[in-house]
Design an enzyme around this catalytic site. Structure first.
Site, PDB file in Angstrom:
ATOM      1  N   ASP A 156      13.723  23.042  -2.986  1.00 50.81           N
ATOM      2  CA  ASP A 156      14.388  22.268  -3.898  1.00 50.81           C
ATOM      3  C   ASP A 156      15.877  22.047  -3.811  1.00 50.81           C
ATOM      4  O   ASP A 156      16.362  21.330  -4.537  1.00 50.81           O
ATOM      5  CB  ASP A 156      14.034  23.082  -5.319  1.00 50.81           C
ATOM      6  N   LYS A 186       0.805  -1.109  -0.253  1.00 50.24           N
ATOM      7  CA  LYS A 186      -0.179  -0.174  -0.096  1.00 50.24           C
ATOM      8  C   LYS A 186       0.837   1.140  -0.097  1.00 50.24           C
ATOM      9  O   LYS A 186       2.027   1.261   0.274  1.00 50.24           O
ATOM     10  CB  LYS A 186      -0.862   0.012   0.963  1.00 50.24           C
TER      11      LYS A 186
HETATM   12  C1  LIG Z   1      -4.114  -4.109   8.270  1.00 52.44           C
HETATM   13  C2  LIG Z   1      -2.598  -4.152   8.072  1.00 52.44           C
HETATM   14  N1  LIG Z   1      -1.825  -5.614   8.166  1.00 52.44           N
HETATM   15  C3  LIG Z   1      -0.531  -5.417   7.695  1.00 52.44           C
HETATM   16  C4  LIG Z   1       0.348  -4.163   7.771  1.00 52.44           C
HETATM   17  C5  LIG Z   1       1.757  -4.317   7.403  1.00 52.44           C
HETATM   18  O1  LIG Z   1       2.313  -3.844   8.578  1.00 52.44           O
HETATM   19  P1  LIG Z   1       3.923  -3.825   8.752  1.00 52.44           P
HETATM   20  O2  LIG Z   1       4.242  -2.705   7.723  1.00 52.44           O
HETATM   21  O3  LIG Z   1       4.272  -3.401  10.206  1.00 52.44           O
HETATM   22  O4  LIG Z   1       4.581  -5.055   8.341  1.00 52.44           O
HETATM   23  C6  LIG Z   1      -0.275  -3.057   7.998  1.00 52.44           C
HETATM   24  C7  LIG Z   1       0.259  -1.634   7.843  1.00 52.44           C
HETATM   25  N2  LIG Z   1      -0.289  -0.644   8.489  1.00 52.44           N
HETATM   26  C8  LIG Z   1       0.157   0.568   8.581  1.00 52.44           C
HETATM   27  C9  LIG Z   1       1.609   0.915   8.575  1.00 52.44           C
HETATM   28  O5  LIG Z   1       1.812   2.048   8.990  1.00 52.44           O
HETATM   29  N3  LIG Z   1       0.664   2.593   9.415  1.00 52.44           N
HETATM   30  C10 LIG Z   1      -0.265   1.593   9.241  1.00 52.44           C
HETATM   31  O6  LIG Z   1      -1.600   1.825   9.473  1.00 52.44           O
HETATM   32  C11 LIG Z   1      -1.930  -3.090   8.028  1.00 52.44           C
HETATM   33  O7  LIG Z   1      -2.618  -1.704   8.281  1.00 52.44           O
END
Ligand SMILES: Cc1ncc(COP(=O)(O)O)c(CNc2conc2O)c1O
Length: 379
Positions: free
Chosen positions: A318, A39
């Site tokens: 910049d 993501k």
């Molecule tokens: C639902 C969920 N699963 C897995 C992960 C992966 O976690 P990791 O990167 O610690 O392995 C995230 C990362 N979520 C987020 C990472 O930073 N802010 C967040 O909300 C997540 O929101």
């Protein structure tokens, strides 16, 4: 097209991505499923390129935050299962169905509304999200879980593909909150299985949990930050049992070099004065690239010819200035994140300087900085 002309760039090591995936797999039983979480454009590394490298290294799933991110990956040719970890709008359930994208559900009303947008010949794959203590999204009532399972089982439009939760403190030393979350989760899983029978995917681990507490009471891990070679938290870095290989490095080249007389001022506010005759280099990167102004505070440095050089004066939109050890030619390479000779500046160091977490640094470096992938054929 950003980067066609400028000499500031990011390098992504796709072999590091692959090695990090293999390292976490090795900590688990052979039948573990790895969901590569890509993501926010692969935590700033490039979602499609990282997804391909992770899949080539054995990742069976891809995780994203938005339906848009999942659709973009499908259109880029990613065929493996993709789960949208956030809530999509019920009216878009048919888009997920068409692209064979799995979705997250945790509200009875969502199922009822989404159903009106679905045709029943190809069921929509649903992962039920339980909120066991993250306090973000997810069901918290057993009755909700039971009602949802029954609806999913009854409706041809849905298929119960998974059940999951997200941990709030897996990157901390204390485990009491984590243990409480897992206890709640086991209760939900037991209840769901009693009602629906076997559930294909049960998952709760993020990087911290999958590396520090590799267990067997789940069959998928959601691997994000450490796939990029970064620790979930600096203070528990010592508890990570594998050597993570950082995938991202950030470089530039000096565009101007000058010798200044003592007490010459540098940059906005004239906040920095040379204390003696100094060689000052100008680096074409600034907060307009997401290289934030705070990098100039409490000892921000870059690498030039394998030596640490302090950032001097305020970072501009910049450009920024650094103090050089001697006269160097325009075009000399500057490394802001990465290694030169025996010296290295890590994302962990930059995060600590900015009083933030590793995650935020790569996500903040925006697309004005071009990303180059190595090895190229692995893209
Ligand atoms: C639902 C969920 N699963 C897995 C992960 C992966 O976690 P990791 O990167 O610690 O392995 C995230 C990362 N979520 C987020 C990472 O930073 N802010 C967040 O909300 C997540 O929101």
């Amino acid at each position: 097209q950003a980067g066609q002309y400028r000499d500031t760039w990011i390098e992504i090591d796709l072999e590091a991505i692959a090695d990090n995936v293999k390292a976490v797999q090795a900590l688990h039983d052979t039948d573990i499923n790895v969901m590569a979480v890509v993501k926010a454009d692969g935590y700033g590394h490039g979602a499609t390129q990282v997804a391909r490298a992770a899949i080539a290294a054995g990742a069976q799933w891809i995780g994203v935050a938005l339906l848009e991110e999942a659709v973009a990956l499908r259109e880029a040719g990613i065929q493996v299962p993709i789960l949208v970890l956030g809530r999509i709008n019920p009216r878009d359930a048919n888009v997920a169905q068409q692209y064979k994208i799995s979705v997250t559900a945790f509200q009875k009303e969502w199922l009822a509304e989404a159903k009106t947008y679905l045709d029943t010949n190809t069921p929509l794959n649903v992962h039920m999200k339980c909120d066991t203590g993250m306090g973000r999204i997810g069901l918290t009532e057993e009755q909700t879980l039971l009602d949802m399972v029954k609806t999913i089982l009854m409706e041809d439009a849905f298929h119960l593909e998974g059940i999951f939760t997200h941990l709030a403190t897996a990157d901390e030393w204390a485990t009491d909150y984590l243990e409480r979350q897992l206890k709640y989760f086991q209760t939900y899983v037991k209840l769901a299985k009693e009602t629906a029978g076997p559930i294909p995917y049960v998952h709760y681990s993020n990087s911290a949990a999958s590396l520090r507490y590799p267990g067997t009471d789940y069959n998928m891990i959601r691997f994000g930050i450490s796939m990029y070679g970064l620790v979930p938290a600096v203070d528990t870095a010592a508890d990570i049992p594998v050597s993570l290989l950082p995938a991202m490095s950030l470089h530039s080249r000096l565009v101007h070099v000058k010798k200044v007389a003592p007490s010459t001022s540098i940059s906005y506010g004239a906040t920095y004065q040379a204390s003696e005759e100094e060689w000052i280099g100008t680096v074409p990167i600034g907060y307009g690239d997401g290289w934030l102004r705070a990098n100039a505070t409490n000892g921000g440095e870059v690498l030039v010819e394998g030596e640490r050089c302090p950032i001097v004066g305020r970072i501009c939109m910049d450009q920024m200035m650094v103090r050089l050890p001697k006269e160097l030619p325009v075009g000399t390479k500057v490394t802001l994140i990465g290694q030169q000779k025996e010296e290295k500046i890590t994302i962990e160091e930059v995060a600590q300087r900015l009083s933030t977490i590793t995650y935020e640094i790569p996500c903040t470096l925006n697309n004005r900085i071009p990303r180059y992938y190595y090895p190229a054929e692995k893209q």
